[in-house]
Design a protein around this motif. Structure first.
Motif, PDB file in Angstrom:
ATOM      1  N   LEU A 287      42.741  44.525  28.010  1.00 26.09           N
ATOM      2  CA  LEU A 287      42.900  43.890  29.316  1.00 26.09           C
ATOM      3  C   LEU A 287      44.262  44.228  29.924  1.00 26.09           C
ATOM      4  N   GLN A 288      45.299  44.152  29.105  1.00 23.57           N
ATOM      5  CA  GLN A 288      46.643  44.446  29.599  1.00 23.57           C
ATOM      6  C   GLN A 288      46.779  45.897  30.034  1.00 23.57           C
ATOM      7  N   ALA A 289      46.126  46.801  29.325  1.00 26.06           N
ATOM      8  CA  ALA A 289      46.212  48.220  29.670  1.00 26.06           C
ATOM      9  C   ALA A 289      45.600  48.505  31.034  1.00 26.06           C
ATOM     10  N   ASN A 290      44.692  47.653  31.451  1.00 25.62           N
ATOM     11  CA  ASN A 290      44.034  47.839  32.744  1.00 25.62           C
ATOM     12  C   ASN A 290      44.525  46.854  33.797  1.00 25.62           C
ATOM     13  N   PHE A 291      45.654  46.217  33.516  1.00 24.71           N
ATOM     14  CA  PHE A 291      46.156  45.153  34.389  1.00 24.71           C
ATOM     15  C   PHE A 291      46.353  45.634  35.824  1.00 24.71           C
ATOM     16  N   ASP A 292      47.012  46.779  36.011  1.00 22.33           N
ATOM     17  CA  ASP A 292      47.318  47.251  37.360  1.00 22.33           C
ATOM     18  C   ASP A 292      46.052  47.453  38.181  1.00 22.33           C
ATOM     19  N   VAL A 293      45.059  48.071  37.584  1.00 21.95           N
ATOM     20  CA  VAL A 293      43.808  48.323  38.298  1.00 21.95           C
ATOM     21  C   VAL A 293      43.096  47.016  38.624  1.00 21.95           C
ATOM     22  N   LEU A 294      43.010  46.129  37.638  1.00 19.29           N
ATOM     23  CA  LEU A 294      42.283  44.877  37.844  1.00 19.29           C
ATOM     24  C   LEU A 294      42.974  43.985  38.870  1.00 19.29           C
ATOM     25  N   LEU A 295      44.298  44.035  38.895  1.00 18.54           N
ATOM     26  CA  LEU A 295      45.042  43.214  39.844  1.00 18.54           C
ATOM     27  C   LEU A 295      44.853  43.701  41.277  1.00 18.54           C
ATOM     28  N   THR A 296      44.690  44.991  41.458  1.00 20.10           N
ATOM     29  CA  THR A 296      44.697  45.561  42.813  1.00 20.10           C
ATOM     30  C   THR A 296      43.318  45.975  43.313  1.00 20.10           C
ATOM     31  N   GLN A 297      42.275  45.735  42.517  1.00 21.85           N
ATOM     32  CA  GLN A 297      40.916  46.114  42.923  1.00 21.85           C
ATOM     33  C   GLN A 297      40.039  44.870  43.080  1.00 21.85           C
ATOM     34  N   TYR A 298      39.141  44.917  44.049  1.00 21.06           N
ATOM     35  CA  TYR A 298      38.180  43.832  44.214  1.00 21.06           C
ATOM     36  C   TYR A 298      37.186  43.827  43.053  1.00 21.06           C
ATOM     37  N   PRO A 299      36.705  42.644  42.667  1.00 21.20           N
ATOM     38  CA  PRO A 299      35.625  42.586  41.679  1.00 21.20           C
ATOM     39  C   PRO A 299      34.294  42.943  42.332  1.00 21.20           C
ATOM     40  N   LYS A 482      22.456  32.011  43.173  1.00 23.03           N
ATOM     41  CA  LYS A 482      23.206  33.224  43.494  1.00 23.03           C
ATOM     42  C   LYS A 482      23.536  33.285  44.986  1.00 23.03           C
ATOM     43  N   LYS A 483      22.606  32.833  45.811  1.00 19.71           N
ATOM     44  CA  LYS A 483      22.868  32.813  47.252  1.00 19.71           C
ATOM     45  C   LYS A 483      23.953  31.807  47.612  1.00 19.71           C
ATOM     46  N   ARG A 484      23.984  30.701  46.883  1.00 25.26           N
ATOM     47  CA  ARG A 484      24.962  29.653  47.177  1.00 25.26           C
ATOM     48  C   ARG A 484      26.383  30.059  46.757  1.00 25.26           C
ATOM     49  N   ALA A 485      26.491  30.932  45.782  1.00 25.83           N
ATOM     50  CA  ALA A 485      27.810  31.349  45.313  1.00 25.83           C
ATOM     51  C   ALA A 485      28.483  32.233  46.359  1.00 25.83           C
ATOM     52  N   VAL A 486      29.817  32.151  46.437  1.00 24.21           N
ATOM     53  CA  VAL A 486      30.539  33.039  47.333  1.00 24.21           C
ATOM     54  C   VAL A 486      30.428  34.464  46.791  1.00 24.21           C
ATOM     55  N   ILE A 487      30.623  35.445  47.679  1.00 22.12           N
ATOM     56  CA  ILE A 487      30.353  36.832  47.296  1.00 22.12           C
ATOM     57  C   ILE A 487      31.208  37.284  46.122  1.00 22.12           C
ATOM     58  N   TRP A 488      32.459  36.847  46.062  1.00 23.34           N
ATOM     59  CA  TRP A 488      33.325  37.166  44.916  1.00 23.34           C
ATOM     60  C   TRP A 488      33.712  35.855  44.237  1.00 23.34           C
ATOM     61  N   ASN A 489      32.817  35.310  43.449  1.00 20.68           N
ATOM     62  CA  ASN A 489      33.114  34.016  42.840  1.00 20.68           C
ATOM     63  C   ASN A 489      33.841  34.143  41.508  1.00 20.68           C
ATOM     64  N   ILE A 490      33.936  35.368  40.962  1.00 20.45           N
ATOM     65  CA  ILE A 490      34.798  35.577  39.798  1.00 20.45           C
ATOM     66  C   ILE A 490      35.737  36.741  40.108  1.00 20.45           C
ATOM     67  N   ASN A 491      36.846  36.806  39.369  1.00 16.43           N
ATOM     68  CA  ASN A 491      37.839  37.836  39.655  1.00 16.43           C
ATOM     69  C   ASN A 491      37.615  39.089  38.799  1.00 16.43           C
ATOM     70  N   SER A 492      38.412  40.115  39.062  1.00 12.69           N
ATOM     71  CA  SER A 492      38.232  41.400  38.375  1.00 12.69           C
ATOM     72  C   SER A 492      38.515  41.307  36.879  1.00 12.69           C
ATOM     73  N   PHE A 493      39.457  40.439  36.489  1.00 13.01           N
ATOM     74  CA  PHE A 493      39.765  40.279  35.062  1.00 13.01           C
ATOM     75  C   PHE A 493      38.551  39.707  34.321  1.00 13.01           C
ATOM     76  N   ALA A 494      37.901  38.716  34.940  1.00 16.54           N
ATOM     77  CA  ALA A 494      36.721  38.119  34.323  1.00 16.54           C
ATOM     78  C   ALA A 494      35.581  39.127  34.247  1.00 16.54           C
ATOM     79  N   GLU A 495      35.398  39.900  35.301  1.00 17.00           N
ATOM     80  CA  GLU A 495      34.347  40.915  35.289  1.00 17.00           C
ATOM     81  C   GLU A 495      34.597  41.951  34.198  1.00 17.00           C
ATOM     82  N   TYR A 496      35.848  42.405  34.098  1.00 17.81           N
ATOM     83  CA  TYR A 496      36.171  43.426  33.104  1.00 17.81           C
ATOM     84  C   TYR A 496      35.989  42.883  31.688  1.00 17.81           C
ATOM     85  N   TYR A 497      36.307  41.596  31.509  1.00 19.84           N
ATOM     86  CA  TYR A 497      36.079  40.986  30.198  1.00 19.84           C
ATOM     87  C   TYR A 497      34.596  41.085  29.827  1.00 19.84           C
ATOM     88  N   MET A 498      33.704  40.748  30.764  1.00 21.97           N
ATOM     89  CA  MET A 498      32.272  40.855  30.460  1.00 21.97           C
ATOM     90  C   MET A 498      31.876  42.309  30.197  1.00 21.97           C
TER      91      MET A 498
END
Length: 604
Positions: A287-299, A482-498
């Motif tokens: 996760l730390q190795a990809n920190f820069d990308v995850l911080l600056t990219q949309y999920p 899924k329709k009720r959730a906002v379009i980006w309801n989780i962040n890039s770090f959470a997505e990358y973890y999955m």
């Protein structure tokens, strides 16, 4: 000895709190910073207190005039406070520095009296008060040698996170001897000011002095004494908790934060529930190795994240929805429930709190340990009809667990009676039979009224990512969520973890085996403590009952105040006569041993 307080600044980051007042007039738990500091200094028997004022200076002078301060107070006015920094304020007071030994402090620091005593009672005559660097600290730090010599001052702009373990934070409380001020500090102050101007900081002068062959000034290290620097409203909020007037208030304020305890680095949290043995270091490194990308990219959006969740839990994407923590999904699904809903108390209150009280049907087991079987649940809700049933397995806070046979008995009954079964198995991975779970594609397809909720935070040890899933064979329900959730309801770090979690399944299995060993060890240790009953659990916590008149609130308060250990007081969850209960999370061996010893000392 005298004291000099620098109080000329504007405190802009406190916004409306300093629009009409100086920063040091801001109150913490009903007492202003300046009143608290003057009271502590007053008890030292100083010859005088010199205060350099500036912004709203007359208002501060008038305010101090209303306080019962016995030590003579002298004021110096910094008329250009808005164009200078504290090097200029201190330069205005340099004649006082030359006359006698001095305690130097800034007015935005709150500290307990032991902090001041640590400085005053040390026989060394020239000291900088420092504390081991923690994540919440900001500003100048120093490096020390084994003899407390300051070998380097490191300003904020040169701070290196790779070296943070070697840093000590300056507390902005100093003790200067008259000789040090005369022979070192004031001459260097004048030279520095002449060379670089007035928009600098007095600590920069100390930085220059520290590189001399004989720098004279040494560090005085703190060892757990309380202090805090208040720069903004968040600092003020934390200081209010740390310096609450009563111990009960401090416990209440800390518990009401519901997390964010990295701002309290010495606190050992046995209240909130996470896996102490997962994630492994390699996963964190990835996760730390990809920190820069995850911080600056949309999920990605919901469709992609549902694919990731489906891969991790071996279900179809149409049967699973990802949430910003399980709490987001609990809120949404409880709003969809019609008719009456059954709950078993004591329980995790997020479910009943999200449902109308008038349509809630509550079953309270009458057993001593609040245990229940599938037959107990079926019997009660047959007599008290419902259209939905919420089950948490293992239950929170009791740890009660229904094994696979009991689970299927209850699921079959709900299916036959056309009752929607919301099954929360956020803690089920901790059980001794972790493979017997409801979150399987086979069960979701066979039982369309089954809804499974799982918090990834608790079992996978990543609460900061805020991840949870909800699964059901009812594709209409899942599509609607899924329709009720906002379009980006989780962040890039959470997505990358999955995205990477599947690679670490063996590590997860090993972590759970280690956890179960630790749970068995801790159970044996807790059972040896007098005046306490430990109830069996299949989760990552124990519910314990205090005996012989011990009060749960008293125990929580004593542990927090004296040991900086936070337990969960279950008084609000369990109202059963005068019985008193605590919930104790399971952490690693070193932390568990510390907690056990502290609990023994309090209860013996």
């Amino acid at each position: 000895m005298q004291a000099i307080i620098l109080a000329a600044g504007m405190g802009k980051r406190l916004k409306e709190l300093t629009q009409d007042n100086t920063k040091c007039m801001v109150k913490v738990d009903g007492i202003s910073l300046i009143e608290r500091a003057l009271g502590q200094l007053d008890r030292l028997g100083l010859s005088k207190i010199v205060i350099v004022v500036g912004y709203e200076g007359q208002k501060l002078i008038d305010y101090i005039g209303t306080l019962a301060v016995q030590t003579p107070v002298v004021y110096i006015n910094n008329e250009i406070y808005d164009k200078t920094n504290n090097i200029y304020s201190l330069a205005l007071a340099k004649e006082y520095l030359l006359k006698e030994d001095t305690l130097l402090l800034e007015s935005d620091i709150i500290f307990e009296e032991a902090v001041l005593r640590a400085l005053v009672d040390d026989p060394r005559d020239t000291l900088a008060l420092v504390d081991k660097y923690e994540r919440w600290m900001d500003g100048t730090v120093v490096k020390l040698d084994e003899e407390d010599r300051i070998i380097e001052f490191v300003p904020g702009k040169k701070f290196k996170f790779s070296e943070q373990d070697s840093y000590y934070k300056t507390v902005n409380l100093y003790k200067f001897s008259r000789e040090f001020a005369r022979n070192r500090y004031v001459p260097f102050l004048e030279a520095y000011q002449k060379a670089l101007g007035n928009n600098e900081y007095y600590e920069q002068v100390l930085s220059v002095i520290s590189i001399l062959d004989e720098p004279v000034i040494k560090a005085k290290r703190l060892h757990g004494e309380r202090w805090y620097e208040i720069d903004d409203v968040q600092d003020l909020d934390i200081a209010t908790t740390l310096f609450a007037e009563s111990e009960d208030e401090r416990v209440s304020l800390l518990g009401a934060r519901y997390g964010g305890y990295w701002r309290y680095p010495k606190l050992l949290d046995f209240c909130y529930l996470v896996n102490p043995y997962f994630p492994p270091q390699k996963l964190k490194d990835e996760l730390q190795a990809n920190f820069d990308v995850l911080l600056t990219q949309y999920p990605s959006g919901m469709r992609v994240n549902a694919l990731l969740a489906a891969k991790n839990f071996a279900v179809r994407p149409e049967h699973i929805v990802v949430g910003n923590g399980a709490a987001e999904l609990i809120k949404e699904v409880m709003e969809q429930i019609g008719g009456n809903c059954g709950f078993i108390r004591p329980t995790f209150e997020e479910y009943p709190n999200r449902f109308p009280t008038e349509r809630s049907v509550i079953f309270v087991p009458q057993t001593e340990d609040f245990s229940y079987t599938a037959e107990d649940v079926i019997a009660y809700f047959t007599a008290h009809p419902i259209s939905c049933l919420v089950m948490i397995n293992p239950d929170n806070p009791t740890g009660n667990y229904l094994d696979h046979g009991e689970q299927m008995k209850l699921l079959t009954w709900c299916d036959r009676e056309q009752i929607t079964l919301i099954w929360d198995e956020s803690f089920s991975d901790f059980a001794d039979e972790p493979d017997n779970q409801m979150l399987t594609e086979e069960l979701l397809e066979q039982y369309p009224k089954l809804i499974v909720v799982k918090s990834i935070s608790k079992s996978y040890g990543v609460p900061g990512l805020r991840l949870g899933v909800l699964a059901s064979g009812n594709e209409t329900l899942i599509a609607d969520l899924k329709k009720r959730a906002v379009i980006w309801n989780i962040n890039s770090f959470a997505e990358y973890y999955m995205q990477i979690a599947e690679k670490y399944k063996k590590d997860y299995v090993a972590a759970m085996e280690k956890f179960r060993e630790e749970r068995a060890w801790l159970a044996g240790e807790l059972e040896q403590i007098a005046h306490m009953r430990v109830y069996p659990t299949q989760a990552n916590y124990f519910m314990v009952e205090l005996l012989d008149g011990r009060r749960s609130g008293d125990v929580v308060r004593e542990l927090l105040v004296h040991e900086q250990i936070l337990l969960k007081d279950l008084t609000g969850k369990i109202k059963c006569g005068d019985r008193q209960f605590l919930r104790i999370a399971i952490r690693n061996r070193v932390e568990n041993e510390r907690m056990v010893r502290a609990l023994e000392n309090i209860l013996k």
